[in-house]
Design a protein around this motif. Structure first.
Motif, PDB file in Angstrom:
ATOM      1  N   GLY A 122       0.602  -1.724   0.184  1.00  0.00           N
ATOM      2  CA  GLY A 122       0.183   0.083  -0.052  1.00  0.00           C
ATOM      3  C   GLY A 122       0.834   1.288  -0.049  1.00  0.00           C
ATOM      4  O   GLY A 122       2.011   0.983   0.809  1.00  0.00           O
ATOM      5  N   LEU A 123       0.332   2.691  -0.408  1.00  0.00           N
ATOM      6  CA  LEU A 123       1.406   4.006  -1.208  1.00  0.00           C
ATOM      7  C   LEU A 123       0.464   4.998   0.223  1.00  0.00           C
ATOM      8  O   LEU A 123      -0.929   4.543  -0.400  1.00  0.00           O
ATOM      9  N   GLY A 124       0.735   5.273   0.750  1.00  0.00           N
ATOM     10  CA  GLY A 124      -0.081   6.433   1.247  1.00  0.00           C
ATOM     11  C   GLY A 124       0.310   7.925  -0.084  1.00  0.00           C
ATOM     12  O   GLY A 124       1.213   7.848  -0.831  1.00  0.00           O
ATOM     13  N   TYR A 125      -1.426   8.900   0.376  1.00  0.00           N
ATOM     14  CA  TYR A 125      -1.163  10.151  -0.378  1.00  0.00           C
ATOM     15  C   TYR A 125      -2.387  10.896   0.438  1.00  0.00           C
ATOM     16  O   TYR A 125      -3.152  10.797   1.316  1.00  0.00           O
ATOM     17  N   ASP A 126      -1.840  12.390   0.081  1.00  0.00           N
ATOM     18  CA  ASP A 126      -2.289  12.910   0.798  1.00  0.00           C
ATOM     19  C   ASP A 126      -3.505  13.651   0.183  1.00  0.00           C
ATOM     20  O   ASP A 126      -3.565  13.790  -0.908  1.00  0.00           O
ATOM     21  N   ALA A 127      -4.317  14.265   1.210  1.00  0.00           N
ATOM     22  CA  ALA A 127      -5.169  15.083   0.861  1.00  0.00           C
ATOM     23  C   ALA A 127      -4.774  16.337   0.744  1.00  0.00           C
ATOM     24  O   ALA A 127      -4.248  16.643   1.381  1.00  0.00           O
ATOM     25  N   PRO A 128      -5.659  17.043  -0.441  1.00  0.00           N
ATOM     26  CA  PRO A 128      -4.576  18.400  -0.510  1.00  0.00           C
ATOM     27  C   PRO A 128      -5.016  19.303   0.171  1.00  0.00           C
ATOM     28  O   PRO A 128      -5.836  19.523   1.258  1.00  0.00           O
ATOM     29  N   GLU A 129      -3.824  20.543   0.374  1.00  0.00           N
ATOM     30  CA  GLU A 129      -3.778  21.223   2.083  1.00  0.00           C
ATOM     31  C   GLU A 129      -5.739  22.330   1.916  1.00  0.00           C
ATOM     32  O   GLU A 129      -5.912  22.311   2.955  1.00  0.00           O
ATOM     33  N   LEU A 130      -5.637  22.681   0.787  1.00  0.00           N
ATOM     34  CA  LEU A 130      -7.037  22.929   0.977  1.00  0.00           C
ATOM     35  C   LEU A 130      -8.131  22.610   1.128  1.00  0.00           C
ATOM     36  O   LEU A 130      -9.240  23.313   1.632  1.00  0.00           O
ATOM     37  N   LEU A 131      -8.238  20.856   1.160  1.00  0.00           N
ATOM     38  CA  LEU A 131      -9.348  20.258   1.829  1.00  0.00           C
ATOM     39  C   LEU A 131      -8.842  19.407   2.996  1.00  0.00           C
ATOM     40  O   LEU A 131      -9.404  18.645   3.635  1.00  0.00           O
ATOM     41  N   ASP A 132      -8.121  19.701   4.008  1.00  0.00           N
ATOM     42  CA  ASP A 132      -7.370  19.557   4.845  1.00  0.00           C
ATOM     43  C   ASP A 132      -8.151  19.908   5.502  1.00  0.00           C
ATOM     44  O   ASP A 132      -8.968  21.111   5.880  1.00  0.00           O
ATOM     45  N   GLY A 133      -8.418  19.369   7.494  1.00  0.00           N
ATOM     46  CA  GLY A 133      -8.919  19.372   7.989  1.00  0.00           C
ATOM     47  C   GLY A 133     -10.653  19.124   8.239  1.00  0.00           C
ATOM     48  O   GLY A 133     -10.802  18.134   7.118  1.00  0.00           O
ATOM     49  N   ALA A 134     -11.553  19.328   8.865  1.00  0.00           N
ATOM     50  CA  ALA A 134     -13.019  18.622   9.242  1.00  0.00           C
ATOM     51  C   ALA A 134     -13.550  20.676   9.479  1.00  0.00           C
ATOM     52  O   ALA A 134     -13.150  21.437   9.983  1.00  0.00           O
ATOM     53  N   THR A 135     -15.175  20.126   9.421  1.00  0.00           N
ATOM     54  CA  THR A 135     -15.849  21.208   9.750  1.00  0.00           C
ATOM     55  C   THR A 135     -16.975  21.127  10.886  1.00  0.00           C
ATOM     56  O   THR A 135     -17.574  19.985  10.324  1.00  0.00           O
TER      57      THR A 135
END
Length: 291
Positions: A122-135
């Motif tokens: 398996g390979l990791g892939y981070d979400a883009p900074e613009l969509l990081d975090g939560a609301t």
């Protein structure tokens, strides 16, 4: 059984995210089968290709998520057009089983090639900074990236449905599969149109793969389990039904999510139970046309 509202809503969101992947993948399958009469078993491998291309773009060339979200479907679509030109075109007049066996063989070749390079860990892939975090919505915490997955999937799915069902291009596509000689008489290049259709169908799979990259761990085998569920979705919705694939994919994702809350043991089989019931009561599927 006491179930809190945040827990219930989080499972609803998880179901919508999974349903979004089901919807896009089953939509691509429905486009290819409905317009080309090919059961494309390679769809899961091409979904995986989209995810791995996104990872390669980021790690080898420093290309960000947004560029790869557009570039990976184009690259996989071109690869699909090559498959259609060199292989699938030779078996259109044969039984559907030949197309299924050919695309199954392609799946094994594609997965084997990537597995020999990247293994299966398996390979990791981070979400883009613009969509990081939560609301914080008050009643639940909404991860921004998962909300984006649902939104992007809905836009792509219904734009595809509108193009095929409500535009002149879609009318040409449908007519070209039913009476190609008549359409060619109007100056339409039907073989090219069929090639582009297959390319578009597999591009949808690659688009879903890039969307899934930050959510599902990337692996050469990531499409194997998913494609079995997606085929069940297509059967339930009706083979070749565009709208049926979209609505059934989203609906079954939500049902699967709620099943994890109320009866977790059945969550991995509920889709197939529904498929059996639908096949027994309505063999053409919920939105399919009886012959």
């Amino acid at each position: 059984m006491n179930i809190s509202l945040p827990s219930l809503m989080s499972q609803l969101l998880l179901g919508l995210v999974n349903g979004s992947f089901y919807a896009i993948l089953s939509l691509g399958l429905a486009v290819i089968f409905g317009l080309l009469n090919v059961i494309n078993f390679a769809h899961g491998a091409l979904f995986m290709m989209g995810a791995i291309l996104a990872w390669m773009g980021m790690n080898y060339f420093g290309i960000n998520y947004w560029v790869m979200l557009a570039a990976a479907p184009v690259l996989v679509g071109l690869f699909g057009m090559l498959i259609e030109r060199l292989l699938l075109r030779r078996i259109y007049k044969l039984d559907h089983l030949y197309g299924l066996l050919l695309t199954l063989g392609l799946t094994l070749l594609i997965e084997g090639a990537f597995r020999s390079v990247y293994g299966v860990s398996g390979l990791g892939y981070d979400a883009p900074e613009l969509l990081d975090g939560a609301t914080n919505l008050g009643f639940m915490i909404l991860p921004n990236y998962r909300a984006w997955v649902v939104l992007a999937s809905l836009v792509v799915c219904f734009a595809t449905w509108f193009m095929i069902e409500k535009t002149r291009l879609g009318a040409y596509l449908r007519a070209g599969t039913e009476n190609p000689r008549l359409v060619e008489a109007f100056g339409v290049n039907v073989p090219l149109m069929i090639t582009l259709t297959y390319g578009f169908g597999v591009a949808l799979a690659a688009f879903a793969g890039v969307l899934a990259a930050p959510v599902i761990q990337i692996s050469p085998l990531m499409g194997q389990n998913l494609i079995i569920v997606v085929f069940a979705v297509v059967v339930i919705g009706g083979m070749g039904s565009i709208l049926g694939s979209i609505l059934t994919g989203l609906g079954l994702g939500v049902i699967e999510g709620f099943t994890k809350v109320f009866y977790p043991e059945a969550s991995s089989t509920v889709v197939f139970v529904i498929m059996v019931i639908v096949l027994l009561t309505r063999p053409a599927g919920l939105f399919g046309k009886e012959k």
